[in-house]
Design an enzyme around this catalytic site. Structure first.
Site, short mmCIF file in Angstrom:
data_model
loop_
_atom_site.label_atom_id
_atom_site.label_comp_id
_atom_site.label_asym_id
_atom_site.label_seq_id
_atom_site.Cartn_x
_atom_site.Cartn_y
_atom_site.Cartn_z
N GLY A 31 -0.29 -9.05 -2.00
CA GLY A 31 -0.65 -8.85 -2.66
C GLY A 31 -2.07 -9.50 -2.90
O GLY A 31 -2.10 -8.96 -3.88
N GLU A 33 3.20 -13.43 2.80
CA GLU A 33 2.27 -12.00 3.59
C GLU A 33 1.33 -11.48 3.36
O GLU A 33 1.00 -10.08 2.80
CB GLU A 33 3.50 -10.61 3.18
CG GLU A 33 4.38 -11.49 4.08
CD GLU A 33 6.01 -10.87 3.96
OE1 GLU A 33 5.46 -9.22 3.10
OE2 GLU A 33 6.41 -10.70 4.31
N GLY A 89 -1.85 -9.68 3.38
CA GLY A 89 -2.93 -8.04 4.38
C GLY A 89 -4.26 -7.87 3.99
O GLY A 89 -5.23 -8.45 4.87
N ARG A 90 -4.81 -8.13 3.46
CA ARG A 90 -5.63 -7.26 2.58
C ARG A 90 -6.68 -8.59 2.57
O ARG A 90 -7.81 -8.63 2.60
CB ARG A 90 -5.67 -7.39 1.23
CG ARG A 90 -7.18 -6.00 0.45
CD ARG A 90 -6.84 -5.36 -1.13
NE ARG A 90 -5.35 -5.28 -1.29
CZ ARG A 90 -4.91 -3.96 -1.05
NH1 ARG A 90 -6.10 -2.71 -0.91
NH2 ARG A 90 -4.32 -3.25 -1.55
N ARG A 134 -8.93 6.48 -0.02
CA ARG A 134 -8.05 5.48 -0.65
C ARG A 134 -7.88 6.04 -1.95
O ARG A 134 -8.19 5.13 -3.31
CB ARG A 134 -8.33 4.06 -0.26
CG ARG A 134 -7.36 3.92 0.79
CD ARG A 134 -7.47 1.69 1.08
NE ARG A 134 -7.03 0.91 0.32
CZ ARG A 134 -7.82 0.49 -1.03
NH1 ARG A 134 -8.80 0.56 -0.80
NH2 ARG A 134 -7.16 -0.37 -2.53
N CYS A 193 -12.02 19.72 4.39
CA CYS A 193 -12.34 21.04 3.05
C CYS A 193 -11.41 20.89 2.52
O CYS A 193 -9.66 21.33 3.02
CB CYS A 193 -11.83 22.44 4.18
SG CYS A 193 -12.94 23.11 5.27
N1 LLP Z 1 4.27 -7.32 3.19
C1 LLP Z 1 4.90 -5.76 2.61
C2 LLP Z 1 6.24 -5.96 2.66
C3 LLP Z 1 4.36 -5.31 1.82
O1 LLP Z 1 4.67 -3.75 1.59
C4 LLP Z 1 2.94 -5.35 2.15
C5 LLP Z 1 1.88 -4.05 1.33
C6 LLP Z 1 2.23 -6.47 2.16
C7 LLP Z 1 3.03 -7.45 2.77
C8 LLP Z 1 0.74 -7.13 2.43
O2 LLP Z 1 0.01 -6.60 1.12
P1 LLP Z 1 -2.02 -6.92 1.31
O3 LLP Z 1 -1.77 -8.76 1.30
O4 LLP Z 1 -2.35 -5.90 1.55
O5 LLP Z 1 -1.95 -6.75 -0.53
N2 LLP Z 1 -1.81 0.90 1.33
C9 LLP Z 1 -2.14 1.11 -0.22
C10 LLP Z 1 -1.87 -0.85 0.41
C11 LLP Z 1 -0.50 -0.94 0.62
C12 LLP Z 1 0.42 -2.16 0.09
C13 LLP Z 1 1.33 -1.87 1.08
N3 LLP Z 1 2.49 -2.99 1.73
C14 LLP Z 1 -3.81 0.41 -0.57
O6 LLP Z 1 -4.87 1.00 0.82
O7 LLP Z 1 -4.51 -0.17 -1.22
#
Ligand code: LLP
Length: 432
Positions: A248, A290, A292-293, A330, A361
Site C-alpha cells: 500500500g 507486501e 507492489g507499486r 487506470r 471505441c
Molecule cells: N497485498 C495485498 C493483499 C494486496 O491486495 C495488494 C494490492 C498488495 C499487497 C500490493 O499493494 P501495493 O503495494 O501495490 O499498493 N489496480 C490498482 C491497485 C490494486 C491493488 C490491489 N492489491 C491500481 O492500479 O491502483
C-alpha cells in the site's frame, strides 16, 4: 524530473536508466513499456534495508506480483532475495517457470478455485493466505492427501478507512476480503484452523489499501491487530510468528504528490509494533510487508506515438495516441493522474494543455485530462511516467488491440522482457 532515473540528453530526448527512449521507440515500435531494472533492484534494496534496520528479526518483504507480472520479474526478485505474493495459479505458473522457489510464495485471494488450491499445494507453495472457511477445508483436504502440513496465514479485516480511492481500499469491515475482527468471526476462524490436522497457522494478515500517503493507517491497523492477537492469545495460547501488514505504500505520479520517507515509515511501523506488543504483554511477531507499486511503479514508463491532434475551439484539445485503456486502464477506472511529456521534445517547455485520448471505441478511453505537454504533432512520442505498476498487469485486448512489448533497460543496455503480441497471438485461442 519526477524520478531520479529520468534525465534528458543533449539531443533533448528523454532517457530512462541512462537509455535514450526515442531510440527504443524506433527500435521496438510503439506503444512500448520500458522498465528500468536497476531501479526495481534499488527499490527492493531500499525496502529490505529499512526492514532489516527497523523491524524484528525474521521480518521480510514479499513483492506483490500483481503489480507487474512476467517471467523476468521473478528472476529479479529471486536475485534480490524477495519472497512473493501471488494471487492466482497463473501468477504461480509464471513464477515457477522462472524457477522462483515455491516455498517463498504466499498465495493470496478471496476466491481461490479448488483446482488452483490443489495445484498450489502440489507445487509446494510456502504459505496460503486463507480468506474463507471453504478455502480452509480444501487446503486441509488436499494437504491431507499429500500427507503434508500446509502453512497458512489468516487474512482478517481490521476495519480501517484509508481515504484512498474506494476501489483500492480493502481494510474495512464490509469489504470482500478477509474475516472481520469486530464480529468475532476472525477469532472463531483461528480456533477452527488450530483444530485442523493438516494446516498450521503461522500468522495473521491484513491489507488496508493501496496508494496510501502516510503511515497513519498502517499504525492504526497495527494497533487493532496487536489488540486482536492479545485477545486470541489469552483465549487460546496461540500467538503468531508473523504479522503481515500487506502493501500500500503510495508513489509519486505527479509533482503534487508528496515525497515520502519510506525508511521513516518502516521505522515508525516498527516502533509502533514493539510499543503495542509491550503494552499488551505479547511476544513481538516478525513483520511481513507486501510492496507492489513501490517496487515497480517508478521504474516504468510507456511510450506512445501521437496519431493526431484534434482541437475543438472553446471546448477541448485531444491528443490521440496509438494505445490507451488497453495498456493502461487506470484513468478509466480510478481517474488516476499521471505526468506526461513528449520524449522527443523533452527539453521544450510544456505549453500545451490537452486531453490524451486512447484508440478504443469508448469515450472513457482516456489516459488523462488537463495534461500539460510540449506542443504536439503527429509522430511525436508521448510518454507517460510511472507506469511500472498495474499497467501491463491490467492490460487487455479490448477492440483486439495487441498488448505492447515490454523492454527492460539495465547498465545502459536494453533487452526485450515481453515481446509484442502479434495478430496471430490474438486469434491463437479461437477455433476457425
Ligand atoms: N497485498 C495485498 C493483499 C494486496 O491486495 C495488494 C494490492 C498488495 C499487497 C500490493 O499493494 P501495493 O503495494 O501495490 O499498493 N489496480 C490498482 C491497485 C490494486 C491493488 C490491489 N492489491 C491500481 O492500479 O491502483
Amino acid at each position: 524530473m519526477l524520478h531520479s532515473n529520468l534525465t534528458i540528453n543533449n539531443a533533448g530526448h528523454l532517457m530512462l536508466g541512462g537509455v535514450d527512449v526515442v531510440e527504443l521507440a524506433v527500435k521496438y515500435g510503439t506503444p512500448l513499456y520500458v522498465m528500468d531494472e536497476q531501479r526495481i533492484r534499488e527499490n527492493c534494496r531500499l525496502y529490505k534495508k529499512a526492514m532489516r534496520e527497523h523491524l524484528p528479526h525474521g521480518s521480510k518483504p514479499l513483492y506483490a506480483s500483481k503489480a507487474l507480472c512476467y517471467a523476468g520479474i521473478f528472476k529479479v526478485m529471486k536475485e534480490e532475495g524477495m519472497a512473493v505474493d501471488i494471487v492466482s495459479a497463473g501468477e504461480l505458473y509464471t513464477a515457477l517457470r522462472a524457477q522462483f522457489p515455491a516455498e517463498n510464495m504466499y498465495f493470496h485471494g478471496n476466491s481461490k478455485p479448488d483446482s488452483e488450491i490443489e495445484y498450489a499445494i502440489n507445487a509446494g507453495v510456502g504459505h496460503f493466505v486463507v480468506d474463507s472457511m471453504e478455502e480452509l477445508e480444501k487446503i486441509d483436504m488436499h494437504a491431507g492427501r499429500k500427507r503434508a502440513i500446509q502453512k497458512v496465514l489468516l487474512r482478517v479485516t481490521p476495519n480501517i478507512d484509508t481515504h484512498t480511492h474506494k476501489k483500492i481500499a480493502t481494510g474495512t469491515i464490509d469489504c470482500k476480503f478477509g474475516t472481520p475482527i469486530e464480529t468475532g468471526q476472525a477469532e472463531e476462524f483461528i480456533k477452527t484452523i488450530l483444530s485442523k490436522k493438516n494446516v498450521r497457522i503461522d500468522g495473521l494478515h491484513c491489507h488496508v489499501g493501496s496508494q496510501i500517503f502516510d503511515e497513519q493507517p498502517f499504525c492504526q491497523a497495527l494497533e487493532v491487530m496487536v489488540d486482536f492477537i492479545a485477545q486470541v492469545y489469552s483465549k487460546t495460547g496461540w500467538t503468531p510468528e508473523y504479522l503481515d501488514m500487506g502493501g500500500g505504500f503510495g508513489v509519486r505520479y505527479t509533482e503534487e504528490d508528496p515525497v515520502l520517507d519510506y525508511g521513516g515509515w518502516i521505522a515508525k511501523i516498527g516502533e509502533k509494533l514493539k510499543e503495542a506488543c509491550a503494552e499488551k504483554g505479547i511476544p513481538v511477531p516478525a513483520l511481513l510487508l507486501e510492496p507492489g507499486r513501490f517496487i515497480v511503479a517508478d521504474a516504468g514508463i510507456t511510450i506512445y506515438s501521437v496519431t493526431g491532434v484534434k482541437e475543438i475551439p472553446g471546448h477541448a484539445s485531444y491528443v490521440a495516441v496509438d494505445g490507451g485503456m488497453t495498456d493502461n486502464p487506470r484513468y478509466a477506472l480510478y481517474e488516476a493522474k499521471y505526468t506526461m511529456l513528449l520524449a522527443n521534445k523533452a527539453k521544450k517547455p510544456k505549453t500545451y494543455t490537452c486531453t490524451v485520448a486512447g484508440r478504443c471505441c469508448e469515450s472513457g478511453d482516456l489516459l488523462g485530462e488537463n495534461i500539460a505537454i510540449q506542443k504536439p504533432v503527429k509522430g511525436d512520442l508521448l510518454t507517460v511516467l510511472t507506469t511500472g505498476a498495474y499497467n501491463y498487469s491490467m492490460a487487455s485486448n479490448y477492440n483486439r488491440v495487441p498488448r505492447p512489448a515490454m523492454v527492460a533497460v539495465k547498465d545502459g543496455r536494453d533487452f526485450l522482457a515481453v515481446r509484442r503480441e502479434s495478430y496471430e497471438d490474438l486469434i491463437a485461442l479461437d477455433t476457425l
